[in-house]
Design an enzyme around this catalytic site. Sequence first.
Site, PDB file in Angstrom:
ATOM      1  N   GLU A 297      30.042 -12.386 -17.056  1.00 17.09           N
ATOM      2  CA  GLU A 297      29.477 -13.555 -17.737  1.00 17.09           C
ATOM      3  C   GLU A 297      29.604 -13.408 -19.250  1.00 17.09           C
ATOM      4  O   GLU A 297      29.380 -12.325 -19.809  1.00 17.09           O
ATOM      5  CB  GLU A 297      28.018 -13.744 -17.333  1.00 17.09           C
ATOM      6  CG  GLU A 297      27.852 -13.908 -15.827  1.00 17.09           C
ATOM      7  CD  GLU A 297      26.486 -14.451 -15.438  1.00 17.09           C
ATOM      8  OE1 GLU A 297      25.639 -14.643 -16.328  1.00 17.09           O
ATOM      9  OE2 GLU A 297      26.279 -14.686 -14.235  1.00 17.09           O
ATOM     10  N   GLU A 310      26.870  -9.938 -19.294  1.00 16.21           N
ATOM     11  CA  GLU A 310      26.527  -9.020 -18.215  1.00 16.21           C
ATOM     12  C   GLU A 310      27.530  -9.184 -17.084  1.00 16.21           C
ATOM     13  O   GLU A 310      28.325 -10.126 -17.063  1.00 16.21           O
ATOM     14  CB  GLU A 310      25.119  -9.307 -17.685  1.00 16.21           C
ATOM     15  CG  GLU A 310      24.954 -10.704 -17.090  1.00 16.21           C
ATOM     16  CD  GLU A 310      23.535 -10.996 -16.618  1.00 16.21           C
ATOM     17  OE1 GLU A 310      22.757 -10.037 -16.495  1.00 16.21           O
ATOM     18  OE2 GLU A 310      23.234 -12.174 -16.370  1.00 16.21           O
ATOM     19  N   ASN A 312      27.379  -9.488 -12.948  1.00 13.91           N
ATOM     20  CA  ASN A 312      26.551  -9.631 -11.757  1.00 13.91           C
ATOM     21  C   ASN A 312      27.304  -9.002 -10.590  1.00 13.91           C
ATOM     22  O   ASN A 312      28.271  -9.587 -10.082  1.00 13.91           O
ATOM     23  CB  ASN A 312      26.247 -11.100 -11.464  1.00 13.91           C
ATOM     24  CG  ASN A 312      25.106 -11.615 -12.318  1.00 13.91           C
ATOM     25  OD1 ASN A 312      24.029 -11.023 -12.361  1.00 13.91           O
ATOM     26  ND2 ASN A 312      25.342 -12.701 -13.027  1.00 13.91           N
ATOM     27  N   GLU A 318      26.747 -19.768  -7.003  1.00 12.90           N
ATOM     28  CA  GLU A 318      27.780 -20.760  -7.294  1.00 12.90           C
ATOM     29  C   GLU A 318      29.175 -20.348  -6.862  1.00 12.90           C
ATOM     30  O   GLU A 318      30.172 -20.965  -7.306  1.00 12.90           O
ATOM     31  CB  GLU A 318      27.769 -21.099  -8.788  1.00 12.90           C
ATOM     32  CG  GLU A 318      28.066 -19.946  -9.717  1.00 12.90           C
ATOM     33  CD  GLU A 318      26.822 -19.140 -10.121  1.00 12.90           C
ATOM     34  OE1 GLU A 318      26.910 -18.416 -11.122  1.00 12.90           O
ATOM     35  OE2 GLU A 318      25.788 -19.231  -9.411  1.00 12.90           O
ATOM     36  N   ARG A 364      22.159 -27.574  -7.116  1.00 14.00           N
ATOM     37  CA  ARG A 364      21.197 -26.922  -6.246  1.00 14.00           C
ATOM     38  C   ARG A 364      20.007 -27.854  -6.043  1.00 14.00           C
ATOM     39  O   ARG A 364      19.262 -28.131  -6.989  1.00 14.00           O
ATOM     40  CB  ARG A 364      20.720 -25.607  -6.859  1.00 14.00           C
ATOM     41  CG  ARG A 364      21.854 -24.703  -7.324  1.00 14.00           C
ATOM     42  CD  ARG A 364      21.332 -23.440  -7.974  1.00 14.00           C
ATOM     43  NE  ARG A 364      22.413 -22.673  -8.580  1.00 14.00           N
ATOM     44  CZ  ARG A 364      22.271 -21.457  -9.084  1.00 14.00           C
ATOM     45  NH1 ARG A 364      21.080 -20.871  -9.039  1.00 14.00           N
ATOM     46  NH2 ARG A 364      23.299 -20.823  -9.631  1.00 14.00           N
ATOM     47  N   ASP A 561     -12.196 -63.938  -6.125  1.00 10.58           N
ATOM     48  CA  ASP A 561     -13.611 -63.592  -5.980  1.00 10.58           C
ATOM     49  C   ASP A 561     -14.171 -63.925  -4.606  1.00 10.58           C
ATOM     50  O   ASP A 561     -15.078 -63.248  -4.114  1.00 10.58           O
ATOM     51  CB  ASP A 561     -14.442 -64.299  -7.061  1.00 10.58           C
ATOM     52  CG  ASP A 561     -15.776 -63.612  -7.290  1.00 10.58           C
ATOM     53  OD1 ASP A 561     -15.944 -62.464  -6.827  1.00 10.58           O
ATOM     54  OD2 ASP A 561     -16.657 -64.211  -7.929  1.00 10.58           O
ATOM     55  N   ASP A 667     -18.665 -58.970 -20.793  1.00 13.17           N
ATOM     56  CA  ASP A 667     -19.259 -57.648 -20.895  1.00 13.17           C
ATOM     57  C   ASP A 667     -20.520 -57.650 -20.048  1.00 13.17           C
ATOM     58  O   ASP A 667     -21.301 -58.613 -20.072  1.00 13.17           O
ATOM     59  CB  ASP A 667     -19.606 -57.315 -22.345  1.00 13.17           C
ATOM     60  CG  ASP A 667     -20.306 -55.965 -22.463  1.00 13.17           C
ATOM     61  OD1 ASP A 667     -19.641 -54.937 -22.276  1.00 13.17           O
ATOM     62  OD2 ASP A 667     -21.537 -55.951 -22.701  1.00 13.17           O
ATOM     63  N   LYS A 730     -21.271 -67.121 -16.374  1.00 11.48           N
ATOM     64  CA  LYS A 730     -20.937 -66.259 -15.232  1.00 11.48           C
ATOM     65  C   LYS A 730     -22.236 -65.861 -14.529  1.00 11.48           C
ATOM     66  O   LYS A 730     -22.923 -64.910 -14.921  1.00 11.48           O
ATOM     67  CB  LYS A 730     -20.171 -65.023 -15.723  1.00 11.48           C
ATOM     68  CG  LYS A 730     -19.702 -64.092 -14.615  1.00 11.48           C
ATOM     69  CD  LYS A 730     -18.770 -63.021 -15.183  1.00 11.48           C
ATOM     70  CE  LYS A 730     -18.475 -61.933 -14.165  1.00 11.48           C
ATOM     71  NZ  LYS A 730     -17.904 -62.434 -12.904  1.00 11.48           N
ATOM     72  N   HIS A 760     -19.575 -70.524 -13.219  1.00 17.54           N
ATOM     73  CA  HIS A 760     -19.280 -69.700 -12.050  1.00 17.54           C
ATOM     74  C   HIS A 760     -20.590 -69.277 -11.396  1.00 17.54           C
ATOM     75  O   HIS A 760     -21.542 -68.898 -12.076  1.00 17.54           O
ATOM     76  CB  HIS A 760     -18.501 -68.454 -12.493  1.00 17.54           C
ATOM     77  CG  HIS A 760     -18.393 -67.395 -11.435  1.00 17.54           C
ATOM     78  ND1 HIS A 760     -17.396 -67.400 -10.488  1.00 17.54           N
ATOM     79  CD2 HIS A 760     -19.171 -66.300 -11.169  1.00 17.54           C
ATOM     80  CE1 HIS A 760     -17.548 -66.345  -9.691  1.00 17.54           C
ATOM     81  NE2 HIS A 760     -18.619 -65.658 -10.079  1.00 17.54           N
ATOM     82  N   HIS A 762     -22.484 -67.826  -7.295  1.00 14.48           N
ATOM     83  CA  HIS A 762     -22.362 -67.381  -5.905  1.00 14.48           C
ATOM     84  C   HIS A 762     -23.396 -68.143  -5.088  1.00 14.48           C
ATOM     85  O   HIS A 762     -24.473 -68.479  -5.579  1.00 14.48           O
ATOM     86  CB  HIS A 762     -22.577 -65.872  -5.793  1.00 14.48           C
ATOM     87  CG  HIS A 762     -21.458 -65.072  -6.384  1.00 14.48           C
ATOM     88  ND1 HIS A 762     -20.487 -64.459  -5.632  1.00 14.48           N
ATOM     89  CD2 HIS A 762     -21.150 -64.808  -7.698  1.00 14.48           C
ATOM     90  CE1 HIS A 762     -19.637 -63.847  -6.435  1.00 14.48           C
ATOM     91  NE2 HIS A 762     -20.011 -64.041  -7.682  1.00 14.48           N
ATOM     92  N   THR A 895     -20.463 -55.691 -12.773  1.00 14.34           N
ATOM     93  CA  THR A 895     -19.701 -54.455 -12.924  1.00 14.34           C
ATOM     94  C   THR A 895     -19.511 -54.103 -14.408  1.00 14.34           C
ATOM     95  O   THR A 895     -19.068 -54.949 -15.179  1.00 14.34           O
ATOM     96  CB  THR A 895     -18.304 -54.603 -12.274  1.00 14.34           C
ATOM     97  OG1 THR A 895     -18.459 -55.033 -10.936  1.00 14.34           O
ATOM     98  CG2 THR A 895     -17.560 -53.285 -12.301  1.00 14.34           C
TER      99      THR A 895
END
Length: 917
Positions: A297, A310, A312, A318, A364, A561, A667, A730, A760, A762, A895
Amino acid sequence: TAHVFSSAAEEYRPEPRPFKKIMAANRGEIATRILRAGTELGCSTVGIYSHEDRFTQHRYKADQAFQLSSNKSPVAAYLDIPTIVELCVQNGVEAVHPGYGLLSENANFAKSLEDAGVKFVGPTVDNLNTFGDKTSAKELAIKANVPIITGSDSTFSTPSEAKEWIEDPNNPITYPVIVKAAMGGGGRGIRIVPTADDLESMFRLASNEALNAFGDGRCFVEKYVDQPRHIEVQCLGDGTGNVIHLFDRDCSVQRRHQKVIETAPATGLSRETREKIFQDSVRMLSMNKYRNAGTVEFLVDKDGNHYFMEVNPRVQVEHTITEEITGIDIVQSQILIASGKTLPEIGLTQDSISEPTMYAMQCRVTTENPAHDFRPDTGTIDVFRMPAGFGIRLDDGPGFPGAKITPHYDSLLVKITAKARDRKDAAAKLIRALREFRVRGVQTNKSFLLNVLNHRDFLEGEVTTGFIAQNPDLLSPLKEKDRAQKLLQYIGEVLVNGTPKSLGATGDPPSQVEPIVPQIDLQREKKKSLKKIFDEEGPEAFAKAVREHKGLLITDTTWRDAHQSLLATRLRTIDMLNIAEPTSVALRNAYSLECWGGATFDVSMRFLNECPWERLMSLREAVPDIPFQMLLRGANAVGYTSYADNVVFKFCQLAKDAGMDVFRVFDSLNYIENMRLGIDAVGQAGGIVEGAVCYTGDVSDPERGLYDLEYYLHFVRELEAAGIHVLAIKDMAGLLKPNAATMLVGAIRNEFPNLPIHVHTHDTAGTGVASMLAAAHAGADAVDSATDALSGTTAQPSLGALVASTKGTDLDTGLNLTEVSMLNEYWEEARGLYAPFESGQKSGSADVYIHEMPGGQYTNLLYQSTQLGLTGQWSHVKTAYAAANRLLGDIIKVTPSSKVTGDLAQFIVANNLTEHE
């Protein structure tokens, strides 16, 4: 080599065989590769495996396989030299191929085998001692006149030793330097040291890594070559001094010194440089009388200078690409050389090996997740479908359907090699193969590999070892939908275990009736729609048109809703899209369709596994001419925490661009400062700002306390000053009684004659229709309602009732009751599909005026109480809710403040506490 038949059957084997029996002393794909090569040469094959590998492929590719010691760790089992040698002796094994990694460079292993009369398919012990130690390899390179990088001649055990050497004026070296393990390879035990301050930490990291991987923590120091290419030469020697090269490979695409994609031959090198590298490689190995396969290498700098790194002394991962461009089976050559054959005897001379005319490229595929710093993944492989086709080679290891990927070993799953006539064609084949490749159950690095292969610099061929570090975008994950597997898993789960309890599906089974979609003929309208006014003239013109409108405008909450209040927000996009076209006709004169935001955003992703953005865009495409409306929790957007300002601004812009028109901003405590961000974000996005005042208490009761008319008028003044286009009242719990609606709306209309008012509520107490009519008579411009099948109780008042009640009056909604009823028939049938999510609530309840629980929370809290083991104590929970509200200071409940109140109420009941306690 002659081939003879072993019996009357068609099976035959080469004669003479190099060995009668050969062992692959490794695991995974390289073990399989060795076993196949041995079989092709007519050898009986032997495999070894650890307890953890007892179900992996390489065990079953061998004629015989033996389990290693289960008393050792998963890796240590493969490093157990005495056990492996004993297995060879007891079972007549004549040769052992170590593959790469593990014991492949261990001189003691090679010596132990030779002492036992077993051939080591690899270099000699002397070769291993020379090249396994990078210091001695460097000394041989100097002796062979091979250029080297300036570095230490000896190894260091501590950072202080290394520091002393670097700072010695007699050593011509400066920072940056690189610390490299004296033993081993595979990118382990290597660290770059930019400055002196980094030396101690980098040295310890490299040393510890080398010690754990190779049992030797010694390191040496070299000058660091910036941005080099990594070029290596594949060689074969027969131990007589005869060495040949099989050309070069470019391994510059690396991550943390580990090769990712390798190519052969190397491109972009001058002919002179290549020849020098080949000659240096052969000369150096010849001097050591190298035997078997080895790789030399080099680093090549920008000027074409090459430096020895080096050797190997083993086959490399490979090696496949060299085999593809030369046609030489390297593993078979190793076995033949180990049997005593010389290179000429197996037909290999330098002159007989032609210059490559093909190009090969290998990647690989590993079980690593690039998005999480390549963290190895584990699990069971559900789907494993490998690619094929012309020019594709697969070297497969532990991957197959049902395979267990453990954390004990290297993460390599399969090597894919492509061969073509040039580099770009090879890359194209590799890209195609990766796209064909399917792995489900574990994460892989497939997206990373595709990003590299598609990168322009890589395709041009001249990349350095810094390529990956310089392009962090290569780590961007590839999103695969995996629809078929997910669908099959879901069907199997439901068939075997039923609907998951986490979905809240505890009611009756869904209806088997398929809802019928009505056909409603479009009647041409002469007037311009509110949607068109908004799109063409802006939010101020929209607000003006609402105030000037004759009659009562309606918002239909069926798509948000209403089902949030009755069916735990579980309505699917498909059931909305099915009725979208008739809705666009029947409600063409509506104020808006509420279809997004609030809990629907969260539930779409977490429970329905749908993309809320795709829902919005697909609904907008289906309903182009009615304003869409959503709920925005101020600085919380559609989440449950405060987000950075730029996040909220960007969210609102994306929502507006995707089709949203009216943003109801609120909020939970009517705190104007928390709303400013949402108001400004919607305004900048060009949306309609519908600022909400959250209603609680009873303005018609003079003794109710805090929440009187002046409280609400003061907050409306703040909202109007903040720049809202429409005011929303709301009423989350349905507390707005008819008389209170008259008082509140009348007072606001009197003070703000030009501000559109949208109410709005319920219908928990059953007074919803009466309250909305009272609000309309007092000056409200628009009210919320829901299709009859999803109205009443904790949802909104009946749409059909409001349409019928106002017909022919000054408040006429402009909606056709017959058309509205046709929509309702669809929803009557569709609601049956959601029977598992019904709360069990049979009717409304006027005690909402006592506990003040919001409608959207009522059914959710009822389900949660059951899950918490409070079945049968719902009445106590409602009573505790009122107590919790008092304890919290009589707060506005929406919420997330309503959740706090509900959690406290459940805590009180679960622990049998009194309000005083």
